[in-house]
Design a protein around this motif. Sequence first.
Motif, mmCIF file in Angstrom:
data_model
loop_
_atom_site.group_PDB
_atom_site.id
_atom_site.type_symbol
_atom_site.label_atom_id
_atom_site.label_comp_id
_atom_site.label_asym_id
_atom_site.label_seq_id
_atom_site.Cartn_x
_atom_site.Cartn_y
_atom_site.Cartn_z
ATOM 1 N N TRP A 153 45.603 38.006 33.751
ATOM 2 C CA TRP A 153 45.136 37.497 35.047
ATOM 3 C C TRP A 153 46.275 37.470 36.054
ATOM 4 O O TRP A 153 46.109 37.857 37.212
ATOM 5 C CB TRP A 153 44.577 36.083 34.863
ATOM 6 C CG TRP A 153 44.647 35.269 36.117
ATOM 7 C CD1 TRP A 153 43.854 35.387 37.217
ATOM 8 C CD2 TRP A 153 45.613 34.262 36.436
ATOM 9 N NE1 TRP A 153 44.250 34.494 38.186
ATOM 10 C CE2 TRP A 153 45.323 33.793 37.741
ATOM 11 C CE3 TRP A 153 46.681 33.699 35.741
ATOM 12 C CZ2 TRP A 153 46.073 32.793 38.348
ATOM 13 C CZ3 TRP A 153 47.421 32.710 36.355
ATOM 14 C CH2 TRP A 153 47.115 32.266 37.644
ATOM 15 N N GLN A 154 47.436 37.035 35.626
ATOM 16 C CA GLN A 154 48.564 36.908 36.542
ATOM 17 C C GLN A 154 48.943 38.247 37.153
ATOM 18 O O GLN A 154 49.337 38.320 38.319
ATOM 19 C CB GLN A 154 49.764 36.300 35.811
ATOM 20 C CG GLN A 154 50.916 35.909 36.729
ATOM 21 C CD GLN A 154 52.020 35.176 35.986
ATOM 22 O OE1 GLN A 154 52.005 35.067 34.774
ATOM 23 N NE2 GLN A 154 52.998 34.673 36.712
ATOM 24 N N LYS A 155 48.786 39.310 36.395
ATOM 25 C CA LYS A 155 49.174 40.623 36.900
ATOM 26 C C LYS A 155 48.302 41.056 38.074
ATOM 27 O O LYS A 155 48.714 41.883 38.885
ATOM 28 C CB LYS A 155 49.104 41.661 35.783
ATOM 29 C CG LYS A 155 49.782 42.974 36.148
ATOM 30 C CD LYS A 155 49.756 43.960 35.009
ATOM 31 C CE LYS A 155 50.449 45.253 35.414
ATOM 32 N NZ LYS A 155 50.384 46.266 34.339
ATOM 33 N N THR A 156 47.089 40.506 38.194
ATOM 34 C CA THR A 156 46.219 40.868 39.316
ATOM 35 C C THR A 156 46.636 40.173 40.607
ATOM 36 O O THR A 156 46.101 40.488 41.672
ATOM 37 C CB THR A 156 44.753 40.517 39.001
ATOM 38 O OG1 THR A 156 44.610 39.091 38.900
ATOM 39 C CG2 THR A 156 44.309 41.155 37.696
ATOM 40 N N VAL A 157 47.534 39.198 40.526
ATOM 41 C CA VAL A 157 48.107 38.551 41.715
ATOM 42 C C VAL A 157 49.581 38.932 41.725
ATOM 43 O O VAL A 157 50.399 38.307 41.050
ATOM 44 C CB VAL A 157 47.932 37.020 41.663
ATOM 45 C CG1 VAL A 157 48.482 36.373 42.934
ATOM 46 C CG2 VAL A 157 46.464 36.652 41.477
ATOM 47 N N VAL A 175 46.951 35.893 47.808
ATOM 48 C CA VAL A 175 45.719 36.669 47.637
ATOM 49 C C VAL A 175 45.104 36.892 49.006
ATOM 50 O O VAL A 175 45.540 36.308 50.006
ATOM 51 C CB VAL A 175 44.713 35.953 46.697
ATOM 52 C CG1 VAL A 175 45.280 35.836 45.289
ATOM 53 C CG2 VAL A 175 44.358 34.571 47.231
ATOM 54 N N VAL A 180 39.018 34.576 46.010
ATOM 55 C CA VAL A 180 39.936 34.986 44.943
ATOM 56 C C VAL A 180 40.807 33.815 44.523
ATOM 57 O O VAL A 180 41.042 33.582 43.328
ATOM 58 C CB VAL A 180 40.792 36.180 45.398
ATOM 59 C CG1 VAL A 180 41.838 36.525 44.336
ATOM 60 C CG2 VAL A 180 39.922 37.390 45.682
ATOM 61 N N ARG A 184 40.926 32.174 40.747
ATOM 62 C CA ARG A 184 42.154 32.085 39.946
ATOM 63 C C ARG A 184 42.356 30.652 39.441
ATOM 64 O O ARG A 184 42.768 30.431 38.299
ATOM 65 C CB ARG A 184 43.366 32.522 40.772
ATOM 66 C CG ARG A 184 43.338 33.984 41.184
ATOM 67 C CD ARG A 184 43.352 34.909 39.969
ATOM 68 N NE ARG A 184 43.268 36.299 40.354
ATOM 69 C CZ ARG A 184 42.179 37.047 40.285
ATOM 70 N NH1 ARG A 184 41.053 36.498 39.823
ATOM 71 N NH2 ARG A 184 42.184 38.307 40.642
ATOM 72 N N ALA A 305 47.750 42.891 46.746
ATOM 73 C CA ALA A 305 46.611 43.356 45.952
ATOM 74 C C ALA A 305 47.129 44.293 44.873
ATOM 75 O O ALA A 305 48.295 44.700 44.876
ATOM 76 C CB ALA A 305 45.577 44.040 46.842
ATOM 77 N N ASP A 306 46.249 44.644 43.965
ATOM 78 C CA ASP A 306 46.626 45.473 42.818
ATOM 79 C C ASP A 306 46.741 46.931 43.247
ATOM 80 O O ASP A 306 45.783 47.530 43.760
ATOM 81 C CB ASP A 306 45.564 45.320 41.721
ATOM 82 C CG ASP A 306 46.014 45.917 40.397
ATOM 83 O OD1 ASP A 306 47.049 46.626 40.384
ATOM 84 O OD2 ASP A 306 45.336 45.680 39.387
ATOM 85 N N THR A 309 44.269 50.206 42.168
ATOM 86 C CA THR A 309 42.994 50.650 42.759
ATOM 87 C C THR A 309 43.221 51.156 44.180
ATOM 88 O O THR A 309 44.148 50.705 44.871
ATOM 89 C CB THR A 309 41.976 49.495 42.811
ATOM 90 O OG1 THR A 309 42.448 48.493 43.723
ATOM 91 C CG2 THR A 309 41.801 48.874 41.426
ATOM 92 N N GLY A 312 43.111 48.262 46.599
ATOM 93 C CA GLY A 312 44.321 47.453 46.563
ATOM 94 C C GLY A 312 45.468 48.115 47.297
ATOM 95 O O GLY A 312 46.204 47.461 48.051
#
Length: 324
Positions: A153-157, A175, A180, A184, A305-306, A309, A312
């Motif tokens: 989860w942390q990697k998505t922030v 974020v 979002v 989290r 953002a990631d 994608t 992102g």
Amino acid sequence: MTQTAMSQTVPDGQRHTRWTLGIALLLLLALLFLWLTGRGPGSGAACCGADTAAAPESTDTTDTGTAPTPAVEAPAPPVAAAASVIAAGAFAAHAADGKLTLTGVVADEAERSHIVDAATAAYGAGNVVDHLRIDGNTAARGWDAKLADIFGWQKTVPDAAIDFDGRRWLLTGTVTSEAVKTARGEQAQAFFGADAVIDNRIQVVQIAKAGDDVQCGDRIAVAVNFASGSSALNAEAKAMLDRVFDCLKDGRFEISGHTDNTGSATVNQRLSLARADAAKAYLVSKGLSATELGTAGHGSEKPVADNATPEGRAQNRRIEFAKQ
């Protein structure tokens, strides 16, 4: 009695009186000495040399060198409070630029290995900085088995940080929406349990796109599109800067450029600064003071953002205005 005889008896009486006074004085000095040394009459606890054998027997076997006092439970020293925090398991995991740094104390080598392995699974080999310290006085956490999900989860922030001080979990990062942020916090609550104290301080930075309303504030983020590898402003980019213009009239702002992670870090840093300078030049041409606008280029170092994608990456290609 003749006058001669009388003259002889007077000195004899005086001599007897002097002897009597001398003996009395010596006896008085002896008594005073005995009293001062604690051996005089009625000196159960003399002033200056008490007989320790006469003192009541103490139940405390510690030799303190002071008079015995009733046994009283001593309060815990201040250091005990600090030790309890350590025993509760202080821990932190901070993400930056695709790497995760772990700090804090763990109970043993097994717990440390569980944490590092979970972080490596999420971030990849070579992207985990291990500063964990083993302390045998630290209580085992019991939640290290959940860390694979937590780190995922942390990697998505991208700039997320998790800090545990022995009492609460502090969440920070950036974020792009309130939804979002809320999600989290709910995920963290589910991970650590209903009794865990979650302090969700994740910041929301909404990135305005073409057609969106621009909200003035101390931090404004806009999606300014540039041609690939270029810092030239097109018509859409200029229109976006026009929407920000009024927000920048009051105060000094720093204009920072940001890119996605495509390409080399050196090229991205140089390109992001060139784009920030181009935005400043345009705003100055419209009437803003050049001395009130600074510029900085951060390349791909501060994603919101990631980058995995297309959506992102598009959000990470942005210009931000931060009030100084």
